[in-house]
Enzyme design. Structure first.
Site, mmCIF file in Angstrom:
data_model
loop_
_atom_site.group_PDB
_atom_site.id
_atom_site.type_symbol
_atom_site.label_atom_id
_atom_site.label_comp_id
_atom_site.label_asym_id
_atom_site.label_seq_id
_atom_site.Cartn_x
_atom_site.Cartn_y
_atom_site.Cartn_z
ATOM 1 N N ILE A 170 -0.622 -2.461 3.260
ATOM 2 C CA ILE A 170 -0.953 -2.257 1.854
ATOM 3 C C ILE A 170 -1.591 -3.544 1.345
ATOM 4 O O ILE A 170 -1.418 -4.614 1.932
ATOM 5 C CB ILE A 170 0.279 -1.866 0.995
ATOM 6 C CG1 ILE A 170 1.387 -2.917 1.091
ATOM 7 C CG2 ILE A 170 0.791 -0.500 1.394
ATOM 8 C CD1 ILE A 170 2.604 -2.584 0.220
ATOM 9 N N ASP A 171 -2.326 -3.446 0.255
ATOM 10 C CA ASP A 171 -3.076 -4.577 -0.258
ATOM 11 C C ASP A 171 -2.161 -5.721 -0.700
ATOM 12 O O ASP A 171 -0.997 -5.507 -1.053
ATOM 13 C CB ASP A 171 -3.943 -4.157 -1.449
ATOM 14 C CG ASP A 171 -5.028 -3.172 -1.067
ATOM 15 O OD1 ASP A 171 -5.420 -3.157 0.110
ATOM 16 O OD2 ASP A 171 -5.472 -2.415 -1.954
ATOM 17 N N LYS A 172 -2.722 -6.905 -0.731
ATOM 18 C CA LYS A 172 -1.987 -8.102 -1.132
ATOM 19 C C LYS A 172 -1.276 -7.910 -2.472
ATOM 20 O O LYS A 172 -0.091 -8.233 -2.607
ATOM 21 C CB LYS A 172 -2.947 -9.287 -1.218
ATOM 22 C CG LYS A 172 -2.338 -10.565 -1.788
ATOM 23 C CD LYS A 172 -3.374 -11.659 -1.933
ATOM 24 C CE LYS A 172 -2.773 -12.891 -2.596
ATOM 25 N NZ LYS A 172 -3.792 -13.971 -2.781
ATOM 26 N N THR A 174 -0.538 -5.175 -4.066
ATOM 27 C CA THR A 174 0.224 -3.937 -4.193
ATOM 28 C C THR A 174 1.630 -4.207 -3.667
ATOM 29 O O THR A 174 1.792 -4.830 -2.617
ATOM 30 C CB THR A 174 -0.422 -2.798 -3.384
ATOM 31 O OG1 THR A 174 -1.736 -2.556 -3.892
ATOM 32 C CG2 THR A 174 0.387 -1.518 -3.482
ATOM 33 N N ARG A 274 -7.226 2.943 -5.284
ATOM 34 C CA ARG A 274 -7.996 2.152 -6.244
ATOM 35 C C ARG A 274 -9.421 2.689 -6.376
ATOM 36 O O ARG A 274 -9.949 2.833 -7.486
ATOM 37 C CB ARG A 274 -7.998 0.691 -5.814
ATOM 38 C CG ARG A 274 -6.596 0.085 -5.738
ATOM 39 C CD ARG A 274 -6.559 -1.234 -4.987
ATOM 40 N NE ARG A 274 -7.286 -2.280 -5.699
ATOM 41 C CZ ARG A 274 -7.533 -3.476 -5.186
ATOM 42 N NH1 ARG A 274 -7.127 -3.777 -3.952
ATOM 43 N NH2 ARG A 274 -8.190 -4.372 -5.891
#
EC number: 5.4.99.-
Length: 367
Positions: A170-172, A174, A274
């Site tokens: 998962i994104d930084k 998030t 997103r």
């Protein structure tokens, strides 16, 4: 015989070709050798993308094709396209625009929120702001560095082996749930579940605007935005651009100018939620990359503007949390389902919008 590419050797090469904007390229035009192999004398003619995929099973063929299209795959010193057929005696090199970095994962004593653990796997609740895996610009302080330290006394776990470790990312910025495989068998089994879309994942997100329908489905291919290499863009299904992606959403609460939604992933593409929410006109609140740090809905009053700025301060990131994660246990065969509470910044943001919709006082706006 050369070793395989490092796990993140091609991490910053976009699937559409070229180096991503955050690759750390200093623009000096110099290329550095990262990998080299001489083709065996008995090698039959074969496309170079297929040849390199076979030699590097942990790199996708798409990424290798992108490296070739960007001019980083060379044969006998000259760049070639992905349809070039290798011949016996060819010297194939990977040349990148940055020096080779030591990508070895070093154990670091970083706190981990372990939700569940057994002999085969771990489920971790990742905080916002933590990168999950070392890459360009983030070679330390990542979740996998923390996992390497946490499991340093487990002789069967090698953080540098692609056969164990992270199953998905998962994104930084998030927050939320991730599963880590401690054994090759667990990673293979879990990887197949993610590939076959049998896992269950849901996210909570605060998005700009009042979503009309209580629930819906977003389908659109996702690829790198040619105008901004830091973000992804949605293209029509069947366009041949990018990878297919499907997101299902359901409205949880409405706040007039924003909406709290649950997003359920059918696929797992980079920035999928997103990009998809931006595509339907509802960027995530606080998502700078996709325009969510602008005041996109609401009033023109200074009071309202101050309220929004206070919201951004409360949760200075995209308002996205990986709330639930479900999969079949690779050993027992049991269905495993996990849920995580909202982190403090996300909870405070939602509380502030709840107060707003109920008709907050002037003093509350100025907090």
């Amino acid at each position: 015989m050369a070793e395989s590419f490092d796990n993140d050797e091609l991490e910053d090469i976009d699937l559409d070709g070229g180096i991503s904007a955050d690759s750390g390229d200093d623009g000096d035009g110099q290329l550095y050798e990262h990998w080299k192999i001489e083709v065996d004398a008995g090698q039959a003619p074969v496309r170079i993308d297929k040849f390199l995929t076979e030699k590097n099973p942990h790199q996708s063929r798409n990424r290798i094709q992108s490296a070739a299209d960007a001019g980083f795959i060379r044969v006998n010193g000259r760049p070639v396209k992905s349809n070039y057929k290798v011949r016996p005696g060819d010297v194939v090199t990977l040349m990148l625009d940055r020096p080779k970095h030591d990508t070895s994962i070093v154990p670091e004593d970083i706190p981990l929120a372990v939700v569940y653990e057994d002999d085969g796997l771990m489920v971790i609740n990742k905080p916002a702001g933590m990168v999950v895996h070392p890459g360009a610009g983030n070679f330390t302080g990542t979740l996998i560095n923390a996992v390497a330290y946490y499991l340093k006394d487990l002789p069967t776990f090698d953080a540098n082996s692609p056969e164990v470790g992270l199953v998905h990312r998962i994104d930084k910025d998030t927050s939320g749930l991730l599963v880590v495989a401690k054994t090759p068998e667990a990673k293979t089994c879990l990887g197949k579940q993610f590939f076959n879309k049998t896992t269950h994942r849901s996210y909570n997100a605060l998005v700009w605007g009042n979503i009309v329908d209580d629930e819906g489905r977003i389908e659109g291919n996702i690829a790198r935005d040619p105008r901004n290499r830091l973000r992804m863009k949605v293209f029509a299904p069947g366009s041949g651009i990018g990878k297919s992606a499907v997101t299902h959403y359901r409205v949880l609460e409405r706040f007039g100018y924003t909406t709290l939604v649950e997003c359920r992933l059918e696929t797992g593409r980079t920035h999928q939620i997103r990009a998809h929410m931006k595509h339907i006109g509802h960027p995530l609140f606080g998502d700078e990359t996709y325009g969510g740090t602008e005041i996109l809905r609401g009033q023109r009053s200074s009071t309202y503007k101050a309220f929004i700025q206070n919201c951004f301060k409360l949760c200075p990131r995209q308002a996205l949390h990986a709330r639930t994660l479900g999969f079949v246990h690779p050993v027992s065969g049991r269905q495993m389902d996990f849920s995580s509470e909202w982190p403090a910044d996300f909870a405070a943001l939602i509380d502030k919008w709840r107060a707003f919709i109920k008709g907050t006082t002037q003093d509350t706006f100025e907090q």
